[in-house]
Design a protein around this motif. Structure first.
Motif, PDB file in Angstrom:
ATOM      1  N   ALA A  61       0.801  -1.213   0.000  1.00 25.89           N
ATOM      2  CA  ALA A  61       0.000   0.000   0.000  1.00 25.89           C
ATOM      3  C   ALA A  61       0.840   1.273   0.000  1.00 25.89           C
ATOM      4  O   ALA A  61       0.430   2.280  -0.574  1.00 25.89           O
ATOM      5  CB  ALA A  61      -0.945   0.004   1.203  1.00 25.89           C
ATOM      6  N   ARG A  62       1.997   1.244   0.631  1.00 24.46           N
ATOM      7  CA  ARG A  62       2.790   2.469   0.755  1.00 24.46           C
ATOM      8  C   ARG A  62       4.243   2.113   1.078  1.00 24.46           C
ATOM      9  O   ARG A  62       4.540   0.994   1.445  1.00 24.46           O
ATOM     10  CB  ARG A  62       2.190   3.344   1.865  1.00 24.46           C
ATOM     11  N   VAL A  86      -0.251   6.238  -4.084  1.00 21.46           N
ATOM     12  CA  VAL A  86      -1.327   7.118  -3.612  1.00 21.46           C
ATOM     13  C   VAL A  86      -0.786   8.030  -2.504  1.00 21.46           C
ATOM     14  O   VAL A  86      -1.536   8.471  -1.637  1.00 21.46           O
ATOM     15  CB  VAL A  86      -2.568   6.332  -3.129  1.00 21.46           C
ATOM     16  N   GLY A  87       0.518   8.314  -2.556  1.00 23.19           N
ATOM     17  CA  GLY A  87       1.155   9.132  -1.535  1.00 23.19           C
ATOM     18  C   GLY A  87       0.481  10.482  -1.366  1.00 23.19           C
ATOM     19  O   GLY A  87       0.123  11.143  -2.336  1.00 23.19           O
ATOM     20  N   ASN A 113      -5.035 -12.969  -9.036  1.00 25.65           N
ATOM     21  CA  ASN A 113      -6.068 -13.460  -8.137  1.00 25.65           C
ATOM     22  C   ASN A 113      -6.940 -12.293  -7.684  1.00 25.65           C
ATOM     23  O   ASN A 113      -6.419 -11.241  -7.339  1.00 25.65           O
ATOM     24  CB  ASN A 113      -5.408 -14.135  -6.930  1.00 25.65           C
ATOM     25  N   PRO A 114      -8.254 -12.454  -7.656  1.00 26.48           N
ATOM     26  CA  PRO A 114      -9.124 -11.342  -7.261  1.00 26.48           C
ATOM     27  C   PRO A 114      -9.054 -10.998  -5.762  1.00 26.48           C
ATOM     28  O   PRO A 114      -9.628  -9.997  -5.346  1.00 26.48           O
ATOM     29  CB  PRO A 114     -10.527 -11.807  -7.651  1.00 26.48           C
ATOM     30  N   ARG A 115      -8.343 -11.802  -4.973  1.00 25.09           N
ATOM     31  CA  ARG A 115      -8.228 -11.522  -3.537  1.00 25.09           C
ATOM     32  C   ARG A 115      -6.754 -11.352  -3.152  1.00 25.09           C
ATOM     33  O   ARG A 115      -6.125 -12.291  -2.665  1.00 25.09           O
ATOM     34  CB  ARG A 115      -8.878 -12.638  -2.727  1.00 25.09           C
ATOM     35  N   PRO A 116      -6.217 -10.144  -3.349  1.00 27.33           N
ATOM     36  CA  PRO A 116      -4.818  -9.921  -2.974  1.00 27.33           C
ATOM     37  C   PRO A 116      -4.643  -9.855  -1.469  1.00 27.33           C
ATOM     38  O   PRO A 116      -5.611  -9.682  -0.726  1.00 27.33           O
ATOM     39  CB  PRO A 116      -4.520  -8.548  -3.588  1.00 27.33           C
ATOM     40  N   VAL A 117      -3.421 -10.001  -1.044  1.00 25.64           N
ATOM     41  CA  VAL A 117      -3.068  -9.666   0.335  1.00 25.64           C
ATOM     42  C   VAL A 117      -2.685  -8.193   0.303  1.00 25.64           C
ATOM     43  O   VAL A 117      -1.844  -7.788  -0.494  1.00 25.64           O
ATOM     44  CB  VAL A 117      -1.892 -10.530   0.845  1.00 25.64           C
ATOM     45  N   LEU A 118      -3.331  -7.394   1.126  1.00 24.51           N
ATOM     46  CA  LEU A 118      -3.069  -5.962   1.158  1.00 24.51           C
ATOM     47  C   LEU A 118      -2.141  -5.665   2.322  1.00 24.51           C
ATOM     48  O   LEU A 118      -2.485  -5.887   3.478  1.00 24.51           O
ATOM     49  CB  LEU A 118      -4.392  -5.225   1.303  1.00 24.51           C
ATOM     50  N   GLU A 119      -0.927  -5.213   2.002  1.00 23.79           N
ATOM     51  CA  GLU A 119       0.120  -4.983   2.993  1.00 23.79           C
ATOM     52  C   GLU A 119       0.153  -3.508   3.363  1.00 23.79           C
ATOM     53  O   GLU A 119       0.591  -2.668   2.585  1.00 23.79           O
ATOM     54  CB  GLU A 119       1.466  -5.418   2.400  1.00 23.79           C
ATOM     55  N   GLY A 120      -0.335  -3.191   4.554  1.00 22.12           N
ATOM     56  CA  GLY A 120      -0.374  -1.800   5.000  1.00 22.12           C
ATOM     57  C   GLY A 120       0.744  -1.495   5.964  1.00 22.12           C
ATOM     58  O   GLY A 120       1.171  -2.338   6.737  1.00 22.12           O
ATOM     59  N   SER A 145      -2.890   0.952  10.644  1.00 22.50           N
ATOM     60  CA  SER A 145      -4.033   1.480   9.922  1.00 22.50           C
ATOM     61  C   SER A 145      -5.358   1.276  10.644  1.00 22.50           C
ATOM     62  O   SER A 145      -6.160   2.178  10.747  1.00 22.50           O
ATOM     63  CB  SER A 145      -4.115   0.841   8.535  1.00 22.50           C
ATOM     64  N   PHE A 146      -5.599   0.073  11.165  1.00 26.54           N
ATOM     65  CA  PHE A 146      -6.904  -0.177  11.724  1.00 26.54           C
ATOM     66  C   PHE A 146      -7.063   0.406  13.121  1.00 26.54           C
ATOM     67  O   PHE A 146      -8.136   0.847  13.476  1.00 26.54           O
ATOM     68  CB  PHE A 146      -7.213  -1.676  11.683  1.00 26.54           C
ATOM     69  N   SER A 147      -6.019   0.456  13.904  1.00 21.66           N
ATOM     70  CA  SER A 147      -6.148   1.110  15.199  1.00 21.66           C
ATOM     71  C   SER A 147      -6.360   2.600  14.994  1.00 21.66           C
ATOM     72  O   SER A 147      -7.077   3.245  15.736  1.00 21.66           O
ATOM     73  CB  SER A 147      -4.912   0.871  16.069  1.00 21.66           C
TER      74      SER A 147
END
Length: 161
Positions: A61-62, A86-87, A113-120, A145-147
């Motif tokens: 992701a970044r 997307v910086g 694959n339509p379900r990637p692993v999203l690394e944040g 990210s989620f907290s």
């Protein structure tokens, strides 16, 4: 004649399949990386030497290239590593539009694959897109990210959802 043509195709196939993206080629830890523009976004895809069944991929992701251990380990197992810049867009509609286009490009044109692993990594990198498309992805949040979404302090642990 027919056997010569078949032999030529067999020999040429690995060369044709190794270059499946148009763009500037370079190396990322010994793997082929292609950089290209998709709309107004700068993108990168690193290709494994041999793609695993189902064409799995991790979406960084970044912070391209920072702490690449997971990316390299997955490349060695046949995964692709992908990045779309997307910086400084902080989950804005413009960022979501870029990621939607990137996702569509990789899954429709390149059969990822339509379900990637999203690394944040760090706040704001995954939030908006995951909130909209959470059922599409396997999420790996490596930092905060989620907290941050909940307004709490950044945990120093991994969340596997």
């Amino acid at each position: 004649m027919r056997s010569s043509l078949l032999a030529l195709l067999i020999l040429a196939f690995p060369l044709l399949s190794a270059v499946e993206f148009d763009g500037k080629q370079s190396k990322f830890h010994g793997f082929t990386m292609v950089e290209f523009d998709l709309g107004d976004a700068r993108c990168r895809v690193v290709q494994p030497k041999k793609a695993a069944d189902g064409r799995p991929w991790i979406w960084r992701a970044r912070f391209w290239g920072h702490e690449p251990q997971l990316d390299v380990a997955l490349l060695e197992r046949g995964w692709h590593v992908a990045y779309c810049d997307v910086g400084n867009l902080f989950g804005s509609p413009r960022a979501v539009k870029r990621w939607d286009a990137f996702y569509e490009y990789l899954t429709a044109k390149h059969q990822f694959n339509p379900r990637p692993v999203l690394e944040g990594m760090s706040r704001n990198t995954v939030m908006a897109w995951v909130n909209v498309l959470v059922m599409r992805c396997n999420v790996k949040d490596s930092e905060s990210s989620f907290s941050y979404l909940r307004g709490g302090p950044a945990p120093r642990r991994t969340l596997d959802l």
